[in-house]
Design a protein around this motif. Structure first.
Motif, short mmCIF file in Angstrom:
data_model
loop_
_atom_site.label_atom_id
_atom_site.label_comp_id
_atom_site.label_asym_id
_atom_site.label_seq_id
_atom_site.Cartn_x
_atom_site.Cartn_y
_atom_site.Cartn_z
N GLU A 1 0.85 -1.20 0.00
CA GLU A 1 0.00 0.00 0.00
C GLU A 1 0.87 1.23 0.00
O GLU A 1 0.47 2.30 0.43
CB GLU A 1 -0.90 -0.04 1.24
N ARG B 1 -5.55 8.72 10.63
CA ARG B 1 -6.94 8.38 10.90
C ARG B 1 -7.08 7.08 11.68
O ARG B 1 -6.50 6.06 11.31
CB ARG B 1 -7.68 8.26 9.56
N ASN C 1 -20.28 0.90 5.10
CA ASN C 1 -19.00 0.87 4.39
C ASN C 1 -17.97 1.71 5.14
O ASN C 1 -18.27 2.80 5.59
CB ASN C 1 -19.15 1.45 2.97
N GLY C 2 -16.78 1.12 5.25
CA GLY C 2 -15.69 1.87 5.89
C GLY C 2 -15.73 1.83 7.41
O GLY C 2 -14.94 2.51 8.07
N ALA C 3 -16.64 1.02 7.99
CA ALA C 3 -16.75 0.99 9.45
C ALA C 3 -15.54 0.30 10.10
O ALA C 3 -15.28 0.49 11.29
CB ALA C 3 -18.03 0.27 9.85
N GLY C 4 -14.82 -0.51 9.32
CA GLY C 4 -13.61 -1.15 9.87
C GLY C 4 -13.73 -2.67 9.98
O GLY C 4 -12.87 -3.31 10.61
N LYS C 5 -14.73 -3.27 9.33
CA LYS C 5 -14.97 -4.71 9.47
C LYS C 5 -13.81 -5.54 8.90
O LYS C 5 -13.26 -6.40 9.58
CB LYS C 5 -16.28 -5.08 8.75
N THR C 6 -13.43 -5.23 7.66
CA THR C 6 -12.35 -6.00 7.03
C THR C 6 -11.03 -5.75 7.76
O THR C 6 -10.21 -6.67 7.93
CB THR C 6 -12.22 -5.63 5.54
N THR C 7 -10.85 -4.53 8.23
CA THR C 7 -9.61 -4.20 8.95
C THR C 7 -9.49 -5.10 10.18
O THR C 7 -8.40 -5.61 10.48
CB THR C 7 -9.63 -2.72 9.36
N GLN D 1 -13.28 -10.77 1.02
CA GLN D 1 -14.23 -10.05 0.17
C GLN D 1 -13.67 -9.95 -1.26
O GLN D 1 -14.37 -10.15 -2.23
CB GLN D 1 -14.36 -8.65 0.79
N HIS E 1 -23.32 -7.47 4.54
CA HIS E 1 -24.28 -6.36 4.50
C HIS E 1 -25.69 -6.91 4.40
O HIS E 1 -26.66 -6.20 4.63
CB HIS E 1 -24.00 -5.45 3.31
N1 LIG Z 1 -4.74 -0.27 3.28
C1 LIG Z 1 -5.33 0.80 3.79
N2 LIG Z 1 -4.62 1.91 4.07
C2 LIG Z 1 -5.22 2.98 4.62
N3 LIG Z 1 -6.52 3.04 4.91
C3 LIG Z 1 -7.28 1.96 4.66
C4 LIG Z 1 -6.73 0.79 4.09
N4 LIG Z 1 -7.71 -0.12 3.95
C5 LIG Z 1 -8.82 0.45 4.42
N5 LIG Z 1 -8.56 1.70 4.86
C6 LIG Z 1 -9.51 2.61 5.48
O1 LIG Z 1 -9.97 2.01 6.67
C7 LIG Z 1 -11.35 2.22 6.82
C8 LIG Z 1 -12.03 0.88 7.12
O2 LIG Z 1 -11.90 0.06 5.98
P1 LIG Z 1 -12.47 -1.44 5.97
O3 LIG Z 1 -12.08 -2.04 4.68
O4 LIG Z 1 -12.06 -2.12 7.21
O5 LIG Z 1 -14.03 -1.14 6.01
P2 LIG Z 1 -15.25 -2.16 5.90
O6 LIG Z 1 -16.08 -1.94 7.12
O7 LIG Z 1 -14.78 -3.53 5.66
O8 LIG Z 1 -15.97 -1.55 4.63
P3 LIG Z 1 -16.85 -2.27 3.49
O9 LIG Z 1 -18.19 -2.58 4.06
O10 LIG Z 1 -16.95 -1.22 2.45
O11 LIG Z 1 -16.11 -3.48 3.04
C9 LIG Z 1 -11.86 2.87 5.56
O12 LIG Z 1 -12.16 4.21 5.84
C10 LIG Z 1 -10.69 2.81 4.59
O13 LIG Z 1 -10.55 4.02 3.90
#
Ligand SMILES: Nc1ncnc2c1ncn2[C@@H]1O[C@H](COP(=O)(O)OP(=O)(O)OP(=O)(O)O)[C@@H](O)[C@H]1O
Length: 602
Positions: free
Chosen positions: A125, A369, A391-397, A437, A555
């Motif tokens: 990244e 952030r 979307n973007g809540a942080g689930k995948t993170t 995903q 979702h």
């Molecule tokens: N590799 C990355 N580097 C920096 N920021 C990231 C990275 N991946 C995700 N983010 C940010 O982290 C936040 C959470 O992302 P994440 O993918 O965890 O969301 P999510 O809940 O899984 O979303 P979705 O439902 O869209 O899959 C988002 O705001 C995104 O911009």
């Protein structure tokens, strides 16, 4: 000043490392190369001496009538033999050098691959990482061989040069001095332009990569539909041309300046040859040397000049290569942050699968952030947890942290009570089966596509067939021309393309293959499936997740409704938790989301 010296020393070290690399990858061929180059450098001296003998015999013969032709013919025959051997050695050396460079190229590529696998996900990244990788890939594959060849050539031309230098010094030291002085400007020009080329090349890399990106957008299948429908081809083509034009112009201009400077220094070197020739002719006219000696000294001078120019050019080339190879070694020096602890803790032989998030916060590297904030929850063994949130809540993170692709910025994640940071990443990952995903589409056979889920057993078809049945993809596979042996995707001959939902089922089958792994993670596992397939797979999932700790992100609230517990994430914080009934009674965020979705289905 100290920094400049340190960087020069570092470069010398890189040269040594590059030579070691070549030696390690092809010891026999490198030895053959050294011997061949050595032989090739001895032969010209022999032919020089033979020429002198032939001419002297002829001049002697002209002044002495009735001299036999035989000795001259014998000398000519030997000279011809030497020339033929020289030709043979040149061809052999060409082959050896080609074979050596092929092996070294693959060896370097393997080093690049190993490092690319070893580095953290975070590097992928990071634009600077791609610059490094691009520079290493474009330059490192051939530079180590060039470095070794230059060392060998330098050694040999220096040896020959010493011989010729002694010959010329014994004749006239002033002539030898002319030889040396004439070569120096050529050398300095080469060094100067090597530095400039390297500096510009570093500046070009991001532009070159971007141009390459536009080129792949236009030529690869991934974007082919949108390129046509949105008519993007011309725009991307224009951008590609603008970038390439800027690089091209700089390259051409640098090359023009280099050629001009070289032509000036080269002309002065040529003038030196003729000055030396005039001095020698003067000696011959005075009778101080024979015609044969004149020819020998003149050829020696010419050869000496070529050798000196070559030696200095090899030195300059070593310098240039040391600049370019530096990036390769800097790339190899990248250190992963997520490493094996010195003494990794061991997970119990039968993992229960308790997962504990203890006030976990996280920000992505180079980002201020906060993506996850103070997450605190425990998933009990065998529990099925669903994570929902916009979307973007942080689930995948959260999942990435659980697989230890990143470490938390604060707090700790524990698996059966052990902090993930105390465990070997590979041990954590072998206990998890996952569908991402953005799962991968491997352009491999169906069997391999599912088999990658359990690489130790991917030859074993029976469990793969079982996984395919559970994922409801087997009927599709059996209709493919070669069944499980059919290559998927259209990149290779006889490849068969699947629909997006079918690809997703293949990815699900991949995770089902690891049915004995105590933790199952599914990130949007059914997003592309039709309702019938989704229901069937959810039913299957219910059975397969009985004894496993499972996390499902979706979702589609119909998918998560059956989970033991649902965690609702909002902007990285856990805002609600409970089972479906409890959350509906609470009439909070989850209930609103559920009712909204239900409304659209009515
Ligand atoms: N590799 C990355 N580097 C920096 N920021 C990231 C990275 N991946 C995700 N983010 C940010 O982290 C936040 C959470 O992302 P994440 O993918 O965890 O969301 P999510 O809940 O899984 O979303 P979705 O439902 O869209 O899959 C988002 O705001 C995104 O911009």
């Amino acid at each position: 000043m100290m920094a400049a010296i340190a960087s020069r020393l570092q470069r010398l070290l890189y040269l040594r490392k590059a030579a070691q690399l070549v030696w390690r990858s092809t010891p026999k061929l490198t030895l053959a190369n050294i011997v061949l180059v050595f032989l090739q450098s001895v032969l010209p001296l022999a032919s020089l001496y033979l020429t002198k003998l032939i001419i002297d015999r002829i001049t002697e013969g002209i002044s002495t009538p009735q001299t036999s032709l035989q000795p001259v013919l014998l000398l000519i025959a030997i000279a011809a033999l030497v020339a033929i051997i020289g030709d043979g050695l040149r061809s052999l050396a060409g082959w050896v050098s080609e074979a050596q460079s092929q092996i070294v190229t693959d060896y370097v590529q393997n080093l690049l691959h190993s490092k690319s696998i070893e580095v953290d996900l975070e590097y992928y990244e990071n634009a600077q990482y791609y610059d490094f990788l691009h520079q290493a890939q474009t330059e490192a594959s051939y530079r180590p061989t060039v470095i070794v060849n230059r060392f060998i050539q330098l050694g040999n031309s220096s040896l020959s040069l010493i011989g010729i230098g002694l010959l010329l010094f014994s004749f006239d030291w002033a002539i030898a001095l002319i030889l040396i002085i004439a070569a120096i400007p050529v050398f300095l020009v080469r060094l100067r332009f090597s530095q400039q080329l390297y500096r510009q090349w570093q500046q070009w890399t991001p532009q070159e990569r971007m141009a390459h990106y536009y080129s792949t957008l236009i030529t690869q299948v991934d974007h082919a539909k949108e390129i046509r429908l949105f008519d993007l081809g011309e725009l991307f083509g224009r951008r590609f041309n603008t970038l390439r034009q800027a690089i091209r112009q700089q390259r051409i201009s640098l090359s023009a300046r280099r050629s001009f400077a070289e032509s000036i220094t080269q002309s002065s070197a040529t003038l030196a040859v003729f000055t030396a020739f005039a001095l020698m002719a003067d000696r011959a006219l005075m009778g101080a040397i024979t015609i044969g000696s004149l020819v020998m000294y003149y050829q020696a001078f010419q050869r000496g000049q070529t050798l000196l120019r070559e030696s200095l050019s090899y030195l300059a080339s070593l310098y240039e290569n040391s600049l370019f190879i530096a990036n390769f070694y800097q790339f190899l020096d990248l250190k992963p942050m997520i490493v094996e602890p010195i003494k990794p803790a061991r997970l119990p032989a039968t993992l229960e699968g308790r997962i504990e998030f203890d006030r976990v916060s996280f920000s992505y590297p180079r980002s201020e952030r906060s993506v996850l904030e103070q997450l605190k929850f425990t998933i009990e063994p065998g529990e099925t947890i669903a994570i929902v949130g916009e979307n973007g809540a942080g689930k995948t993170t959260l999942i990435k942290l659980l697989c230890r692709l990143y470490d938390p910025t604060a707090g700790a994640i524990r698996l059966d009570g052990i902090d993930l940071r105390d465990l070997s990443p590979s041990e954590i990952r072998t206990n998890i089966s996952i569908v991402f995903q953005d799962y991968a589409h491997y352009h491999l056979t169906v069997q391999e596509n599912i088999g990658v889920g359990d690489i130790q057993n991917w030859d074993n078809l029976a469990p793969i067939q079982q996984a395919a049945q559970w994922a409801k993809i087997e009927p599709t596979i059996l209709k493919l021309p070669q069944g499980y042996d059919t290559i998927l995707g259209k990149q290779f001959i006889n490849g068969e393309e699947l629909s997006i939902g079918e690809w997703q089922k293949v990815a699900i089958a991949r995770s089902f293959l690891r049915q004995n792994h105590p933790i199952l993670i599914l990130d949007e596992p059914t997003s592309a499936l039709d309702p019938q397939a989704e229901a069937e797979i959810l039913e299957q999932l219910n059975q397969l997740t009985q004894k496993r700790t499972s996390i499902i992100i979706s979702h589609r609230l119909s998918t998560v409704k059956f989970a033991d517990r649902i965690l609702v994430l909002k902007e990285g914080k856990m805002v609600e938790t409970g089972n479906h009934r409890q959350l509906m009674e609470k009439s909070g965020i989850y209930a609103t989301l559920f009712n909204t979705q239900a409304h659209y289905y009515r």
